[in-house]
Design a protein around this motif. Sequence first.
Motif, short mmCIF file in Angstrom:
data_model
loop_
_atom_site.label_atom_id
_atom_site.label_comp_id
_atom_site.label_asym_id
_atom_site.label_seq_id
_atom_site.Cartn_x
_atom_site.Cartn_y
_atom_site.Cartn_z
N ALA A 584 28.46 -53.75 31.23
CA ALA A 584 28.36 -52.30 31.43
C ALA A 584 26.91 -51.86 31.56
O ALA A 584 26.44 -50.97 30.85
N SER A 585 26.18 -52.49 32.47
CA SER A 585 24.74 -52.23 32.60
C SER A 585 24.41 -51.58 33.93
O SER A 585 25.23 -51.55 34.85
N ILE A 586 23.19 -51.07 34.02
CA ILE A 586 22.66 -50.52 35.26
C ILE A 586 21.23 -50.99 35.42
O ILE A 586 20.48 -51.07 34.43
N SER A 587 20.83 -51.34 36.63
CA SER A 587 19.45 -51.74 36.90
C SER A 587 18.82 -50.88 37.99
O SER A 587 17.64 -50.58 37.94
N ASN A 588 19.59 -50.49 38.99
CA ASN A 588 19.11 -49.51 39.96
C ASN A 588 19.41 -48.14 39.36
O ASN A 588 20.45 -47.54 39.65
N VAL A 589 18.52 -47.67 38.51
CA VAL A 589 18.79 -46.44 37.76
C VAL A 589 18.94 -45.25 38.70
O VAL A 589 19.64 -44.28 38.37
N ALA A 648 27.17 -49.55 39.29
CA ALA A 648 25.92 -50.12 38.80
C ALA A 648 26.04 -51.63 38.61
O ALA A 648 25.11 -52.39 38.93
N THR A 649 27.17 -52.08 38.08
CA THR A 649 27.41 -53.51 37.92
C THR A 649 27.60 -54.19 39.28
O THR A 649 27.08 -55.28 39.52
N GLU A 650 28.34 -53.53 40.15
CA GLU A 650 28.58 -54.10 41.48
C GLU A 650 27.27 -54.36 42.22
O GLU A 650 27.12 -55.37 42.91
N GLN A 651 26.32 -53.44 42.08
CA GLN A 651 25.05 -53.61 42.79
C GLN A 651 24.28 -54.83 42.31
O GLN A 651 23.76 -55.60 43.11
N MET A 652 24.21 -55.02 40.98
CA MET A 652 23.48 -56.18 40.47
C MET A 652 24.21 -57.48 40.83
O MET A 652 23.58 -58.48 41.20
N TYR A 653 25.52 -57.48 40.70
CA TYR A 653 26.29 -58.66 41.09
C TYR A 653 26.04 -59.00 42.56
O TYR A 653 25.78 -60.16 42.92
#
Length: 697
Positions: A584-589, A648-653
């Motif tokens: 449940a994380s986000i990196s592209n805030v 947000a998870t989909e983007q990092m994956y």
Amino acid sequence: MRGLHLGALLALVVTAPVLARPIGLDDLARLKTVGAPAIDPAGEWVAYTVGSVDVAKDRSETHIWMSRWDGTRSVQLTARRGESESTPRFSPDGLTIAFISSRADEKERDRLWLMSRDGGEARVSADLAGSVVDYAWSPDSKRIALIVADPDPAAASNAAAQGAVPQPPRPGDPETPGVQPEAKAEGAGASKDREERPKPIVIDRFHFKQDIDGYLGKQRQRLMLLDLATGTAHRMTSGDFDEHMPVFSPDGSRIAFVSNRDADPDRSFNFDLFTVAASARGAEPNKVTRFAGADNDPDTDSYPAWSPDGKQIAYLQGGPDELVYFGMRTLAVAPADGGPARLLTGRLDRNVSNPVWSADGKSIRLIVEDDGIQWLGRVPATGGAVTPVSNGRRVIETIVAGGKGRTAVQMTDPMRPSEIYALEGGNLRPLSRQNEAWLKDVTLAPVSETRAKSADGTEVGGFLTRAAGASGPQPALLRIHGGPTSQYDMRFMFEWQLFAANGYAVIASNPRGSTGRGLDYAKAIFAAWGSVDVPDVLAAVDDAVARGIADPARLGVGGWSYGGMLTNYVIASDTRFKAATSGASISNVLAGYGTDQYIREYELELGKPWETPETWMRVSYPFFQNQKIVTPTLFLVGQQDWNVPLIATEQMYQALKSRGVDTQMIIYPGEHHGLKRPSFVRDRLQRYLDWYAARLK
């Protein structure tokens, strides 16, 4: 052994003690969750809730229990299969127990139920259109102040208004959009179809979405007064605002409550304390506090407390809005009629909660969040030093007072899940024993406190868990807490125990951004996520390696929510980890703005993206510099998470998959930010074990 007779051998087999076993995934369903204590007016019984798992039905249930103060007897008060009850509270005359439950309600409303202390079936207190969120008994036991959520007018016609996410189309499904079903004849059936068609969702609020609640409309939480003799309830206040945490004055003439009554409450955290006459109907409440920030933020679950003479109210004053969740919560006392507040713990530089007045009004007990613990303290009502009431490296979670001046607390430590205890002097005596039998059946790993020096010399506290008797370097897991304004502390952690039972050393760190170490320590990552907190958690790993505990060639990392975010910051900064789990994380805030629930926090802390793009890019480096990530990473998320949404998870994956990094994404259907379905909670832990084992063992 040759000279031992068969009879003696059998005797040895029969009398040998049963050896405790390592903890396993099946123990998730054996663990009981205890909470919400309440003492009866006579001081003879303590009610509390007990949560358990029904594996066959794949659901959790919570029921109400009661234990005698002398510890001689415990009884279960509610036991309906498939139903749950919460928030038990005794009436001041001691004749009735109230609780909240959606049992037997076709509309799934939470209603207030009343149960006689003499036994018998519970009854609904009143048939209200909305759901009961909270309540408080009047001192004469004849009335109950209610917080009632408005019903959602669109709920019956549009599930999306409650946050439901459309499911992917199924080929051949005639009800799937885009697939033309066979035409239906006009008539009653066609008319029914027209009536059930979904309606557009109209959005006009600044803060327009919330995890679990979904899209936010004009519905509010109202303060109402229920007359038990007539079964009727009326709204007490005027205005279109949310109201929280009702508490009657000692003489029953007034009700204190918390509300944000700014012109646009969506844009601030400016909660204030109000009072209203208990006889009021649609009245304008009296404003007690005027601090430009959170006075008794409802998210703290810490209620305001009237002094015994009804002249003062103790509450929590938070930090200013511009510090968002990084500010300290201080104990304050204000005149009940309004006026300047006095800060009693302003010099403590620690968060406090749960104020409880002494019977003579001369002191206030409270819980102090400290470095790795929560302890029970006392402060003079006129101000002064906070002195400990009980000692020990443990976590006091809740304190309640009752008849005969008796006090109960909810407590946990690394070797004991939460239970209810009687506080006698400075000593704690068990009242509930819900996990006692289970604890005798398992072997738990010892947990020790650690201290490490970060790159700039800052001392960072934390915890180390490893199986008893383990020696030499082990595969080790750095686990990171969420928040970030929270902390790992001396509480029971099933996850740590499970990892230790599977051969890992578990390193848990409280980097800067954590609470328990004061304001400066917490706000060190304000608008600077993934900065000093990265070397802080790495220092804990370095310490475990230097002590010969962690194998530097077999290191893993992981966490949930901000713990997942900091995991992403860590693996974008350091390549030593061979496996990561990011939940449940986000990196592209930047992708969070307008898609998650944190619009107020974003603008207060980071600014508007088009005005401060450099700040937003700085905290988004794991996505925009993902080429630095080589760690195999497992991403996990709830499909309906609107706290940190799926996107947000989909983007990092997708970023790691695009580059060919070893990665996988797990999406839990129907789940929000915190997983609830027992089988999914178990599945998540199993996937952690499998992911780490395949890459570290």
